[in-house]
Design a protein around this motif. Structure first.
Motif, mmCIF file in Angstrom:
data_model
loop_
_atom_site.group_PDB
_atom_site.id
_atom_site.type_symbol
_atom_site.label_atom_id
_atom_site.label_comp_id
_atom_site.label_asym_id
_atom_site.label_seq_id
_atom_site.Cartn_x
_atom_site.Cartn_y
_atom_site.Cartn_z
ATOM 1 N N GLY A 110 0.877 -1.178 -0.141
ATOM 2 C CA GLY A 110 0.101 -0.023 0.057
ATOM 3 C C GLY A 110 0.709 1.289 -0.038
ATOM 4 O O GLY A 110 0.511 2.266 -0.528
ATOM 5 N N LEU A 111 1.967 1.199 0.769
ATOM 6 C CA LEU A 111 2.770 2.386 0.742
ATOM 7 C C LEU A 111 3.489 2.444 -0.407
ATOM 8 O O LEU A 111 3.811 3.518 -1.365
ATOM 9 N N LEU A 112 4.038 1.260 -1.099
ATOM 10 C CA LEU A 112 4.488 1.561 -2.478
ATOM 11 C C LEU A 112 3.396 2.237 -3.572
ATOM 12 O O LEU A 112 3.752 2.693 -4.458
ATOM 13 N N HIS A 113 2.248 1.714 -3.376
ATOM 14 C CA HIS A 113 1.115 2.101 -4.349
ATOM 15 C C HIS A 113 1.063 3.768 -4.182
ATOM 16 O O HIS A 113 1.126 4.481 -5.267
ATOM 17 N N LYS A 114 1.195 4.146 -2.989
ATOM 18 C CA LYS A 114 0.877 5.627 -2.716
ATOM 19 C C LYS A 114 2.340 6.487 -3.197
ATOM 20 O O LYS A 114 2.165 7.433 -3.863
ATOM 21 N N VAL A 115 3.582 5.813 -2.895
ATOM 22 C CA VAL A 115 4.856 6.557 -3.441
ATOM 23 C C VAL A 115 4.628 6.475 -5.077
ATOM 24 O O VAL A 115 5.105 7.728 -5.721
ATOM 25 N N SER A 116 4.402 5.536 -5.688
ATOM 26 C CA SER A 116 4.317 5.416 -7.226
ATOM 27 C C SER A 116 3.272 6.330 -7.738
ATOM 28 O O SER A 116 3.599 7.092 -8.617
ATOM 29 N N GLN A 117 2.185 6.472 -6.942
ATOM 30 C CA GLN A 117 1.109 7.558 -7.649
ATOM 31 C C GLN A 117 1.567 8.883 -7.492
ATOM 32 O O GLN A 117 1.575 10.013 -8.189
ATOM 33 N N ARG A 118 2.350 9.113 -6.339
ATOM 34 C CA ARG A 118 2.937 10.564 -6.062
ATOM 35 C C ARG A 118 4.209 10.714 -7.125
ATOM 36 O O ARG A 118 4.059 12.123 -7.510
ATOM 37 N N ILE A 119 4.933 9.821 -7.285
ATOM 38 C CA ILE A 119 5.925 9.979 -8.403
ATOM 39 C C ILE A 119 5.361 10.443 -9.789
ATOM 40 O O ILE A 119 5.902 11.152 -10.549
ATOM 41 N N CYS A 120 4.304 9.758 -10.016
ATOM 42 C CA CYS A 120 3.635 9.815 -11.314
ATOM 43 C C CYS A 120 2.989 11.140 -11.229
ATOM 44 O O CYS A 120 3.003 11.786 -12.445
ATOM 45 N N LYS A 121 2.526 11.774 -10.468
ATOM 46 C CA LYS A 121 1.892 13.117 -10.323
ATOM 47 C C LYS A 121 2.918 14.016 -10.365
ATOM 48 O O LYS A 121 2.753 15.287 -10.965
ATOM 49 N N GLU A 122 4.068 13.871 -9.719
ATOM 50 C CA GLU A 122 5.104 14.989 -9.782
ATOM 51 C C GLU A 122 5.738 14.712 -11.123
ATOM 52 O O GLU A 122 6.114 15.802 -11.519
ATOM 53 N N GLU A 123 5.845 13.595 -11.922
ATOM 54 C CA GLU A 123 6.447 13.497 -12.988
ATOM 55 C C GLU A 123 5.341 14.330 -14.066
ATOM 56 O O GLU A 123 6.026 15.048 -14.984
ATOM 57 N N GLU A 127 2.054 2.547 -17.153
ATOM 58 C CA GLU A 127 1.526 1.289 -17.868
ATOM 59 C C GLU A 127 2.099 -0.094 -17.534
ATOM 60 O O GLU A 127 1.594 -1.027 -17.438
ATOM 61 N N ALA A 128 3.363 0.206 -16.654
ATOM 62 C CA ALA A 128 4.097 -1.067 -16.548
ATOM 63 C C ALA A 128 4.085 -1.274 -14.931
ATOM 64 O O ALA A 128 4.059 -2.321 -14.391
ATOM 65 N N LEU A 129 4.581 -0.051 -14.145
ATOM 66 C CA LEU A 129 4.822 -0.340 -12.679
ATOM 67 C C LEU A 129 3.327 -0.116 -11.738
ATOM 68 O O LEU A 129 2.917 -0.874 -10.790
ATOM 69 N N LEU A 172 6.907 -8.256 -9.273
ATOM 70 C CA LEU A 172 7.170 -7.001 -8.479
ATOM 71 C C LEU A 172 8.677 -6.890 -9.054
ATOM 72 O O LEU A 172 9.149 -6.029 -9.302
ATOM 73 N N THR A 173 9.370 -8.217 -8.982
ATOM 74 C CA THR A 173 10.676 -7.861 -9.333
ATOM 75 C C THR A 173 10.902 -7.406 -10.923
ATOM 76 O O THR A 173 11.882 -6.582 -11.176
ATOM 77 N N SER A 174 10.167 -8.205 -11.677
ATOM 78 C CA SER A 174 10.179 -7.577 -13.144
ATOM 79 C C SER A 174 9.665 -6.156 -13.292
ATOM 80 O O SER A 174 10.424 -5.276 -13.858
ATOM 81 N N ALA A 175 8.852 -5.620 -12.470
ATOM 82 C CA ALA A 175 8.383 -4.454 -12.740
ATOM 83 C C ALA A 175 9.265 -3.207 -12.185
ATOM 84 O O ALA A 175 9.603 -2.077 -12.826
ATOM 85 N N PHE A 176 9.819 -3.627 -11.141
ATOM 86 C CA PHE A 176 10.844 -2.589 -10.604
ATOM 87 C C PHE A 176 12.228 -2.704 -11.274
ATOM 88 O O PHE A 176 12.754 -1.861 -11.616
ATOM 89 N N THR A 177 12.518 -3.847 -11.999
ATOM 90 C CA THR A 177 13.643 -4.088 -12.954
ATOM 91 C C THR A 177 13.617 -3.091 -13.959
ATOM 92 O O THR A 177 14.462 -2.535 -14.492
ATOM 93 N N ALA A 178 12.284 -3.436 -14.822
ATOM 94 C CA ALA A 178 11.984 -2.655 -15.977
ATOM 95 C C ALA A 178 11.973 -1.094 -15.640
ATOM 96 O O ALA A 178 12.466 -0.363 -16.573
ATOM 97 N N THR A 179 11.295 -0.726 -14.543
ATOM 98 C CA THR A 179 11.499 0.735 -14.297
ATOM 99 C C THR A 179 12.698 1.175 -14.147
ATOM 100 O O THR A 179 13.126 2.282 -14.491
ATOM 101 N N ALA A 180 13.513 0.304 -13.104
ATOM 102 C CA ALA A 180 15.066 1.091 -12.909
ATOM 103 C C ALA A 180 15.861 1.032 -14.598
ATOM 104 O O ALA A 180 16.534 2.007 -14.602
ATOM 105 N N GLU A 181 15.722 -0.010 -15.067
ATOM 106 C CA GLU A 181 16.291 0.126 -16.597
ATOM 107 C C GLU A 181 15.751 1.251 -17.301
ATOM 108 O O GLU A 181 16.502 2.084 -18.008
#
Length: 429
Positions: A243-256, A307-309, A387-396
């Protein structure tokens, strides 16, 4: 109140190996991503399937599914959303196209149209037949984000992808994939699915189940096995962290998104500035071009996050909620067994009938435990992978983004350095 679901369809023989407590332990002081480590030993999920198909062809297909999990014989596509407006409601249907080589299907290809309520019916039927299997979650019926229009293109596309993931996960499940309700959902002509939907338990039956489940929930279970206590503890910690990861991800998308909007204004501003500064025109035009290229790269990265994370993290937020329901249904069976066993001990009713009921409930609980135990490890394995694939793809994707932006500005600075080196020095006084 959540409706309890009957335990029909569960089956199995023999107890399963218990999960090691260390595989489920979660230390709150450790790094959040420790949850997704790969070092826990995993059982063979397919060999513990609690329910086998009833037809010979289905049994043969499931044996092939278990022996060769990479050999798929069922492919499903959800596409072509279509809006429908009636006097009573507005809704969207999706084309569900199926290709299969399974013998129990009458043809190799099917195409039907389904609306969200049909997906909801399928999920309910699977939970009724397999109360302690992990049925994939569906996206919420309503998404509230300010004043987001429910039927805009972005919302419909997001839902289409989630519905496609839902069906794909069922098709890949060693037990749910052979459900007769799943087959009906994929193959029944558009007008005939309603007849199948009416075959579920009636309202009075559902009310009775709800009342009985509420009574058992108040009573609670007295001796939940340690492995299921560990599962419950893992779920609580997992739900908080994802749930925390979801909130942080949404906040990052909003700021981006805000950052992209600001960058879109900077390029034209520098281009206008270049028209006013003749001596700096080339330099300012170069800055404007760099800003435009970086803006495009940022938009691509933002699309990748959206679309991916975000969908993966959001799906596992829903999984956490759904798994709590699975644990409750498992506890309801145990609570009912404890209640009958207590009545038998004090001889509060006909002992012969109670012994028979206790024996059936013991078998039912063993099947439920076996099903949950097997599906739990399969789910954990998929969760780690997804989750590993999603975060790895995001990092790449982030690395590529910063490389592109860095290369853009380095090229611009190199060009400016060359231009400055060619200019004659100013006369000194």
């Amino acid at each position: 109140m959540e409706e309890p679901l009957p335990a029909g369809g569960a089956g199995g023989d023999g107890p399963c190996a218990l999960l090691p407590a260390a595989a489920l332990a979660l230390d709150g002081d450790e790094d959040d991503l420790e949850l997704f480590s790969k070092d826990a030993s995993l059982m063979d999920m397919n060999s513990l399937s609690p329910t086998m198909p009833t037809s010979p062809l289905s049994m043969i297909n499931q044996v092939k599914f278990e022996d060769e999990p990479d050999l798929k014989d069922l492919f499903i596509t959800v596409d072509d959303p279509e809006s429908h407006v009636t006097t009573l409601e507005t809704f969207v249907t999706y084309r569900v196209a199926t290709q299969t080589s399974r013998g129990e299907f009458d043809a190799s290809e099917f195409a039907v149209r389904r609306r969200y309520q049909d997906f909801l019916w399928l999920k309910g039927r699977l939970e009724e037949a397999h109360p302690t299997l992990i049925v994939p979650p569906l996206p919420e019926k309503f998404v509230v984000k300010g004043m987001v229009e429910r039927f805009n293109d972005s919302f419909i596309e997001t839902r289409r992808r989630a519905l496609s993931t839902f069906l794909t996960r069922i098709a890949d499940h060693p037990t749910l994939t052979f459900s007769e309700d799943f087959k009906v959902f994929l193959t029944a002509p558009d007008g005939e699915l309603s007849a199948h939907k009416r075959q579920g338990p009636g309202l009075l039956s559902k009310v009775g189940q709800t009342v009985r489940a509420a009574a058992l929930a108040l009573r609670g279970v007295r001796g939940r096995p340690a492995e299921f206590e560990a599962m419950s503890g893992f779920l609580e910690a997992f739900s908080q962290k994802v749930g925390l990861l979801h909130k942080v991800s949404q906040r990052i998308c909003k700021e981006e998104r805000e950052y992209v909007d600001e960058m879109k204004e900077l390029g034209p501003i520098h281009a206008l500035w270049a028209e006013l500064e003749e001596d700096l025109a080339d330099t300012l035009q170069g800055v404007a071009g760099c800003l435009d290229r970086c803006c495009q790269a940022t938009e691509r990265r933002l699309r990748g996050l959206a679309e991916a994370l975000l969908p993966v993290v959001h799906e596992y937020v829903l999984y956490g909620e759904m798994l709590m329901g699975v644990m409750k249904r498992r506890d309801h069976i145990q609570a009912e067994l404890e209640s009958k066993a207590e009545a038998l001990t004090y001889k509060k009713a006909d002992t012969e009938l109670l012994r028979e009921e206790v024996g059936k409930l013991e078998d039912k609980l063993e099947c439920a435990n076996t099903a949950l135990r097997a599906d739990w490890e399969r789910w954990r394995q998929n969760m780690r992978h997804d989750l590993t694939s999603a975060f790895t793809a995001t990092a790449e994707r982030n690395v590529r983004y910063y490389e592109q932006c860095l290369a853009t500005w380095e090229s611009f600075l190199a060009a400016q350095s060359d231009l400055y080196a060619k200019e004659p020095p100013e006369d000194k006084p």
